[in-house]
Design an enzyme around this catalytic site. Structure first.
Site, PDB file in Angstrom:
ATOM      1  N   TYR B 268     -14.766 -71.737  19.192  1.00 23.88           N
ATOM      2  CA  TYR B 268     -15.437 -71.433  18.496  1.00 23.88           C
ATOM      3  C   TYR B 268     -14.088 -70.255  17.784  1.00 23.88           C
ATOM      4  O   TYR B 268     -12.948 -70.254  18.842  1.00 23.88           O
ATOM      5  CB  TYR B 268     -16.178 -70.610  19.061  1.00 23.88           C
ATOM      6  CG  TYR B 268     -17.484 -70.465  19.670  1.00 23.88           C
ATOM      7  CD1 TYR B 268     -19.065 -70.414  19.183  1.00 23.88           C
ATOM      8  CD2 TYR B 268     -18.056 -71.466  21.108  1.00 23.88           C
ATOM      9  CE1 TYR B 268     -19.637 -70.628  19.836  1.00 23.88           C
ATOM     10  CE2 TYR B 268     -18.893 -71.823  21.984  1.00 23.88           C
ATOM     11  CZ  TYR B 268     -19.711 -71.510  20.854  1.00 23.88           C
ATOM     12  OH  TYR B 268     -20.993 -72.175  21.440  1.00 23.88           O
ATOM     13  N   HIS B 279     -21.939 -70.178  14.836  1.00 23.00           N
ATOM     14  CA  HIS B 279     -22.353 -71.652  14.881  1.00 23.00           C
ATOM     15  C   HIS B 279     -20.803 -72.365  15.642  1.00 23.00           C
ATOM     16  O   HIS B 279     -20.052 -71.541  14.926  1.00 23.00           O
ATOM     17  CB  HIS B 279     -22.492 -72.203  14.299  1.00 23.00           C
ATOM     18  CG  HIS B 279     -22.669 -73.460  14.280  1.00 23.00           C
ATOM     19  ND1 HIS B 279     -23.778 -74.122  15.014  1.00 23.00           N
ATOM     20  CD2 HIS B 279     -21.841 -74.128  12.954  1.00 23.00           C
ATOM     21  CE1 HIS B 279     -23.457 -75.449  14.621  1.00 23.00           C
ATOM     22  NE2 HIS B 279     -22.506 -75.754  13.835  1.00 23.00           N
ATOM     23  N   LYS B 310     -20.825 -80.158  13.920  1.00 16.88           N
ATOM     24  CA  LYS B 310     -19.865 -80.150  14.145  1.00 16.88           C
ATOM     25  C   LYS B 310     -18.603 -81.207  14.099  1.00 16.88           C
ATOM     26  O   LYS B 310     -19.189 -82.129  12.845  1.00 16.88           O
ATOM     27  CB  LYS B 310     -19.653 -79.973  15.731  1.00 16.88           C
ATOM     28  CG  LYS B 310     -20.566 -78.937  15.967  1.00 16.88           C
ATOM     29  CD  LYS B 310     -20.722 -78.658  17.691  1.00 16.88           C
ATOM     30  CE  LYS B 310     -21.877 -78.014  18.029  1.00 16.88           C
ATOM     31  NZ  LYS B 310     -22.276 -76.623  17.447  1.00 16.88           N
TER      32      LYS B 310
END
Lengths: 331, 331
Positions: B268, B279, B310
């Site tokens: 993060y 997210h 991701k």
């Protein structure tokens, strides 16, 4: 309320039995008294239902060798989810082998006969023998104490796809076999290989080795030449993959490469023609029967399969092939 | 039209140069004539633009040692996608090292200066040194001749998360450290650990080792005791992961376990509080700088990361940490 640690059992009296066993499914009733596993006693301490076990408060019991931290985390999580469960000890539950907890359906307990899950607790750094999977839920506790539940089950595979084709000639070119002007059923119906163009189909070595063995592919040197090339470029993995490929084809399932998903194969159960190909159902990884999983690799495979709406199946190759399905579970 | 094979170059005359180089970007002009790489000549044969090279038809040239099948498949695929491209040979392109083809933007060719992709061709069974990634696109040809393009790039990582916390006490319990009654910023702001309940936070060994090293965690035996426990349960992998963890934290990024995604960490970049957590952006796998990838493992990681929105980043640990991002590409 007096709870005493006696070896690996916490002994408590009749009042504890009424309060914890009869109404909430902790422990095992013994002659009107109550036996608790240390992990259960730790949970009662954690909740504040009892104040001490042999003089130990929660922190002390958890820090002692009597209770495994990962066991406690899974026990607590399942209780938090509304389940009653019993530590899988000899005489406490039926068939305690290979699992740590027997979990009852919500609303039921150790007095009932039904079992919802047989749970084995695993730390993310413990390896897991493939041969031990098939009738248990793995509760994997990762390094940050999050729990991932993986349901494992042995299964069969099968389908209605037809593996037979008109015999075809092929030319072995390094790591593939090219069939020039093949009969259309090779690719169009039986879904062997991949078109190079309208006039040629390329077979993978494993496809070619299978077809050469069934006699449907004529290639210089025969099936042995293809398998030998496979071993040259892949080692013993080639034979393992060929065994699994053949088992799938023989069961009416079409295996195609699972490379894009990091697997050995993706499979189609009911191929009538490539034109009307459905979604592939399984991702298959071929492994030696003696394989030991790292939980992280398991998590990766299962997560990926789920993300592409397929089921992860491990093909364990020993004397035969055993199929083990692993899926993520939310208890 | 006469094409002759001269060593590893196919020589052709002025008419071929006009027809294939000037108008379609094949080969390299040389004194008004044309040099072609065998893979280019094979493509011209395949298309029917020429009939023979040194008397060889397409099948014969492809079956000869002059042309690699996987090179041909990638060359053809890129041509099919509308690109002009040049084999990466010394004097043919700038900086040919480490790649097989230099691909121009659509509508451009070898006469222009722009490069769209530098492509390296890899068979699914070839291993790929991690150190060779970073400025190339891998074109991985799987056993069924499907091609997966993976774009690799070195990158930096960084964010605005604050790693500092109020000092806290912890207790080392097997594979985790428990902080009883920790100050709220440890978890709530800095996002270390995982709540056991309102009164306790569990840290992973890597989190604890980092915090003990910065002096923010007091634990019996100090940072060494935590790191030693880490090595006991994970071997040398622990130090590698700690190096990557520390590099991420020091760069303002919060690493949390990537277990559920089969990675070392998810990260993060801008954590202000756990309550308003966004997210996670990256999945990070820590590897020794000398690591060699199997393309299948790369495909698995990249596919999974994409599926969970991701970016897959490999942290290569040598003297420092080098970050290599790998993403699927559709050219």
């Amino acid at each position: 309320m007096d709870l005493t640690l006696d070896g690996d059992v916490v002994r408590a009296g009749g009042r504890a039995r009424e309060r914890f066993y009869d109404s909430r499914g902790y422990g095992r009733a013994r002659n009107g008294d109550l036996d608790l596993a240390p992990v259960e006693a730790a949970h009662l301490l954690y909740r504040g239902d009892v104040e001490a076990v042999d003089g130990m408060a929660f922190r002390e019991l958890l820090g002692s060798s009597a209770v495994s931290m990962v066991d406690f985390l899974v026990y607590k999580d399942l209780r938090d989810r509304g389940f009653y469960l019993t530590p899988a000890r000899e005489d406490w539950v039926e068939d305690p082998d290979g699992v740590d907890f027997v979990v009852y359906p919500r609303g039921q307990g150790p007095w009932d006969d039904e079992v919802a899950y047989r749970v084995r607790v695993v730390g993310e750094r413990d390896d897991v023998p493939a041969s031990s999977l098939g009738d248990c839920v793995l509760a994997v506790v990762d390094e940050e104490s999050e729990i991932t539940y993986l349901e494992t089950a042995t299964r069969e595979v099968g389908g209605t796809s037809d593996a037979s084709v008109t015999a075809v000639d092929g030319e072995l070119l390094t790591e593939r076999v090219v069939c020039w002007d093949p009969p259309s059923d090779v690719y169009e119906q039986a879904f062997y290989g991949q078109r190079l163009d309208d006039d040629a189909v390329q077979l993978s070595l494993v496809e070619a080795a299978y077809l050469a063995r069934t006699g449907d592919l004529r290639v210089e040197g025969g099936p042995d030449a293809v398998a030998e090339r496979g071993r040259e470029v892949e080692g013993e993995r080639f034979d393992r993959r060929l065994t699994v490929y053949a088992a799938l084809r023989d069961a009416g399932v079409v295996p195609k490469t699972g490379f894009k998903f990091g697997a050995d194969f993706r499979t189609y159960a009911d191929v009538e023609s490539v034109e009307n190909l459905g979604h592939s159902e399984l991702l298959v990884r071929a492994l030696p029967a003696a394989h030991r999983f790292e939980p992280r690799d398991l998590a990766l495979d299962v997560r990926l399969a789920h993300g592409v709406r397929k089921t992860m199946v491990f093909a364990l190759v020993g004397d035969g092939v055993e199929w083990v399905e692993v899926q993520r579970l939310t208890p």
